[in-house]
Design a protein around this motif. Sequence first.
Motif, PDB file in Angstrom:
ATOM      1  N   ILE A  30       0.855  -1.183   0.000  1.00 44.31           N
ATOM      2  CA  ILE A  30       0.000   0.000   0.000  1.00 44.31           C
ATOM      3  C   ILE A  30       0.894   1.237   0.000  1.00 44.31           C
ATOM      4  N   LEU A  31       0.774   2.032  -1.060  1.00 41.41           N
ATOM      5  CA  LEU A  31       1.582   3.245  -1.174  1.00 41.41           C
ATOM      6  C   LEU A  31       0.868   4.452  -0.582  1.00 41.41           C
ATOM      7  N   ALA A  32      -0.453   4.444  -0.619  1.00 42.79           N
ATOM      8  CA  ALA A  32      -1.230   5.547  -0.067  1.00 42.79           C
ATOM      9  C   ALA A  32      -2.609   5.033   0.310  1.00 42.79           C
ATOM     10  N   ASP A  33      -3.152   5.576   1.381  1.00 38.09           N
ATOM     11  CA  ASP A  33      -4.507   5.277   1.831  1.00 38.09           C
ATOM     12  C   ASP A  33      -5.064   6.592   2.351  1.00 38.09           C
ATOM     13  N   THR A  34      -5.751   7.329   1.457  1.00 39.57           N
ATOM     14  CA  THR A  34      -6.115   8.690   1.802  1.00 39.57           C
ATOM     15  C   THR A  34      -7.370   9.123   1.048  1.00 39.57           C
ATOM     16  N   THR A  35      -7.763  10.362   1.241  1.00 40.63           N
ATOM     17  CA  THR A  35      -8.953  10.882   0.561  1.00 40.63           C
ATOM     18  C   THR A  35      -8.629  11.188  -0.900  1.00 40.63           C
ATOM     19  N   PRO A  36      -9.646  11.185  -1.781  1.00 37.90           N
ATOM     20  CA  PRO A  36      -9.400  11.557  -3.178  1.00 37.90           C
ATOM     21  C   PRO A  36      -8.782  12.941  -3.313  1.00 37.90           C
ATOM     22  N   GLU A  37      -9.251  13.896  -2.492  1.00 37.41           N
ATOM     23  CA  GLU A  37      -8.716  15.262  -2.579  1.00 37.41           C
ATOM     24  C   GLU A  37      -7.221  15.291  -2.288  1.00 37.41           C
ATOM     25  N   ALA A  38      -6.804  14.591  -1.242  1.00 35.70           N
ATOM     26  CA  ALA A  38      -5.391  14.601  -0.877  1.00 35.70           C
ATOM     27  C   ALA A  38      -4.541  13.909  -1.947  1.00 35.70           C
ATOM     28  N   LEU A  39      -5.053  12.808  -2.497  1.00 34.47           N
ATOM     29  CA  LEU A  39      -4.262  12.069  -3.487  1.00 34.47           C
ATOM     30  C   LEU A  39      -4.149  12.843  -4.801  1.00 34.47           C
ATOM     31  N   LEU A  40      -5.250  13.458  -5.251  1.00 37.46           N
ATOM     32  CA  LEU A  40      -5.227  14.185  -6.515  1.00 37.46           C
ATOM     33  C   LEU A  40      -4.443  15.482  -6.412  1.00 37.46           C
ATOM     34  N   ALA A  41      -4.297  16.016  -5.212  1.00 36.86           N
ATOM     35  CA  ALA A  41      -3.511  17.236  -5.041  1.00 36.86           C
ATOM     36  C   ALA A  41      -2.015  16.975  -5.135  1.00 36.86           C
ATOM     37  N   GLY A  42      -1.605  15.720  -4.958  1.00 39.89           N
ATOM     38  CA  GLY A  42      -0.186  15.373  -5.027  1.00 39.89           C
ATOM     39  C   GLY A  42       0.191  14.773  -6.367  1.00 39.89           C
ATOM     40  N   ASN A  43       1.341  14.111  -6.394  1.00 35.28           N
ATOM     41  CA  ASN A  43       1.876  13.557  -7.644  1.00 35.28           C
ATOM     42  C   ASN A  43       1.993  12.035  -7.622  1.00 35.28           C
ATOM     43  N   GLN A  44       1.451  11.385  -6.576  1.00 37.81           N
ATOM     44  CA  GLN A  44       1.653   9.944  -6.451  1.00 37.81           C
ATOM     45  C   GLN A  44       1.018   9.153  -7.591  1.00 37.81           C
ATOM     46  N   LEU A  45      -0.122   9.613  -8.093  1.00 41.33           N
ATOM     47  CA  LEU A  45      -0.768   8.882  -9.179  1.00 41.33           C
ATOM     48  C   LEU A  45       0.133   8.838 -10.406  1.00 41.33           C
ATOM     49  N   ALA A  46       0.586  10.009 -10.852  1.00 41.48           N
ATOM     50  CA  ALA A  46       1.435  10.075 -12.046  1.00 41.48           C
ATOM     51  C   ALA A  46       2.752   9.337 -11.819  1.00 41.48           C
ATOM     52  N   GLU A  47       3.300   9.444 -10.614  1.00 42.71           N
ATOM     53  CA  GLU A  47       4.586   8.793 -10.319  1.00 42.71           C
ATOM     54  C   GLU A  47       4.473   7.280 -10.353  1.00 42.71           C
ATOM     55  N   ASN A  48       3.271   6.759 -10.149  1.00 44.91           N
ATOM     56  CA  ASN A  48       3.075   5.308 -10.116  1.00 44.91           C
ATOM     57  C   ASN A  48       2.285   4.783 -11.308  1.00 44.91           C
ATOM     58  N   GLY A  49       2.281   5.553 -12.394  1.00 48.57           N
ATOM     59  CA  GLY A  49       1.706   5.054 -13.637  1.00 48.57           C
ATOM     60  C   GLY A  49       0.199   4.995 -13.669  1.00 48.57           C
ATOM     61  N   ILE A  50      -0.498   5.846 -12.890  1.00 51.95           N
ATOM     62  CA  ILE A  50      -1.954   5.900 -12.903  1.00 51.95           C
ATOM     63  C   ILE A  50      -2.368   7.192 -13.595  1.00 51.95           C
ATOM     64  N   ARG A  51      -3.270   7.088 -14.540  1.00 47.31           N
ATOM     65  CA  ARG A  51      -3.718   8.275 -15.254  1.00 47.31           C
ATOM     66  C   ARG A  51      -4.508   9.194 -14.326  1.00 47.31           C
ATOM     67  N   GLU A  52      -4.077  10.438 -14.248  1.00 45.07           N
ATOM     68  CA  GLU A  52      -4.832  11.448 -13.516  1.00 45.07           C
ATOM     69  C   GLU A  52      -6.037  11.881 -14.350  1.00 45.07           C
ATOM     70  N   PRO A  53      -7.092  12.405 -13.710  1.00 45.22           N
ATOM     71  CA  PRO A  53      -8.155  13.046 -14.488  1.00 45.22           C
ATOM     72  C   PRO A  53      -7.562  14.138 -15.377  1.00 45.22           C
ATOM     73  N   LEU A  54      -8.102  14.290 -16.592  1.00 50.39           N
ATOM     74  CA  LEU A  54      -7.506  15.205 -17.564  1.00 50.39           C
ATOM     75  C   LEU A  54      -7.496  16.644 -17.069  1.00 50.39           C
ATOM     76  N   TYR A  55      -8.521  17.048 -16.331  1.00 45.30           N
ATOM     77  CA  TYR A  55      -8.538  18.429 -15.847  1.00 45.30           C
ATOM     78  C   TYR A  55      -7.422  18.685 -14.832  1.00 45.30           C
ATOM     79  N   ILE A  56      -7.047  17.639 -14.077  1.00 45.20           N
ATOM     80  CA  ILE A  56      -5.933  17.772 -13.135  1.00 45.20           C
ATOM     81  C   ILE A  56      -4.626  17.990 -13.897  1.00 45.20           C
ATOM     82  N   THR A  57      -4.428  17.195 -14.962  1.00 42.02           N
ATOM     83  CA  THR A  57      -3.219  17.346 -15.782  1.00 42.02           C
ATOM     84  C   THR A  57      -3.165  18.734 -16.402  1.00 42.02           C
ATOM     85  N   ALA A  58      -4.313  19.225 -16.901  1.00 38.24           N
ATOM     86  CA  ALA A  58      -4.356  20.558 -17.513  1.00 38.24           C
ATOM     87  C   ALA A  58      -4.001  21.635 -16.493  1.00 38.24           C
TER      88      ALA A  58
END
Length: 573
Positions: free
Chosen positions: A225-253
Amino acid sequence: MAQPIIEFKNFGFQYDAQAEPTLYNIDLAIQPGERVLIAGPSGSGKSTIASCINGLIPFSYPGRCTGSLTVDGVDAPNASIFELSKHVGTVLQDPDGQFIGLTVGEDIAFALENQCVAQPEMKQTVERVARLVDVENLLEQEPHALSGGQKQRVSLAGVMVDDVKVLLFDEPLANLDPAAGKQTIELIDQVQQKTGATVIIIEHRLEDVLWRSVDRIVLMGEGRILADTTPEALLAGNQLAENGIREPLYITALKYAGVSLEAEKKPAHVDTLRLTEQDKAAVRTWYQQTVARPQAPAAAPLLEVKDLCFGYSEGVTNLRDVSFTLNEGDMVSIVGRNGAGKSTLAKLICGFETPRSGSVWLNGRNLEGDTIKERAAHIGYVMQNPNQMISQSLIFDEVALGLRTAKLPEDEVERRVNEALTICGLYPFRKWPVSALSFGQKKRVTIASVLVMQPKVLILDEPTAGQDFRHYTEIMEFLRSLNQKGYTVIMVTHDMHLMLEYTSRALVFNQSRMIGDLTPAELLCDSTLVEQAALKETSLFTLAQKCGIQPPEAFVQHFIDYDREVRDKWQTV
């Protein structure tokens, strides 16, 4: 705090068939009534966790468990699958794999019949759960004849007859069109509100799952388990992109625009996203940047479809009056709701079916009299599942099969096979058994077996279905490289990200007709076409509106061009 309904304590698991564990030191507590999304790249351990919860591990997939796991008070590793099925209901990625009964009513009643429930009680229970998931009008229909969204509802009803406390969804969106996927997430939300069940969702399509709120996201990586947190906290950081998970497109923009993201801005949903005036100005400034957009050279017409009509049975029309022209070197998406005629069109182009009227032309020649074998020399077709195409044990033999069937000289076979394997990045593995390859590599083998026939057109059915972001990117960048070598590529897909990122043109289908031929950016900003074709407006459209950018399709196109530029620079590093 209430007792967790699911609790892993220092849990580990190693399959008997593997040399290393798949799960390490898992500590995870899920409370009753929570909605949890488990995300992570392929091989991260997501599905293994699910199989531990519903009892498939260790009984169907033997191995060694360490630590402890309790599910609704039951010691899961030492309980039977039957016992756990009273507590956990699982809805699989492919609903067809769960259907047993000849009618929807029979299928929902299957578990009750096994328990010898009396007929009056059984009928009452079936009708109750059918109303709960809104399929009470489908009880006499055949499950396999339903739409993708309806099948998901029937599968869910089938596991709810036992009043389970945990509902586990394994990639429920993988085979659904965007609108049906949206409806499925809404259905899960409605059912949870009515029943109070704990919901666990395993899914690659993060942005689609977040159409409705989840309490937590558990991010997996390499069995931990790399993270266990709220969607807001996870999307505000970079862990998704760093671990090969596609972020929502508006987040990337927003990140491209230099907007800082904090949990307080509520980034989990584009509709509730809180942007300051400074943030909006930053997005507008980024939008105004010039991006070099390569102009496609003028190309000659290659494939022409003229007034095509077809029906699988008398009195039924599955494709009506379809006409379009593709040029050499085009890369095109065919999109639309399930059952709209997309795959039927591909079959007619390849000659697998014969049209009632109309025609298919290649390089100005009518293909009406050509056999499937003759068409295959010019038009290659790659199925969604590579395992359905592969028949040989060794990679070289699989790719060589078509040439050997055509009785070409062996030296010519070897030259063309090695050339196709090199294009597909498989030449070093040419003597390997196919069974040693990953799913993505098998996909490349099937593409190589088509390329070796030297077709002008390549048609792929759902080329990235069920793939995580890394494998999705690997497959699509490979197809893009083929397109740049001159191949015309047609993709039947439900993936709106794929359509936006990789194709310049979308053919849109609804109710057996082609209702649109336009750019992906234009399509996903056209609310009428989006609704007719069971698609889903891109979150970039909403972001553009929030920031006062008009027209929104120009903003979407800017994102596509900018993102491509970033990707190309990254790949050359």
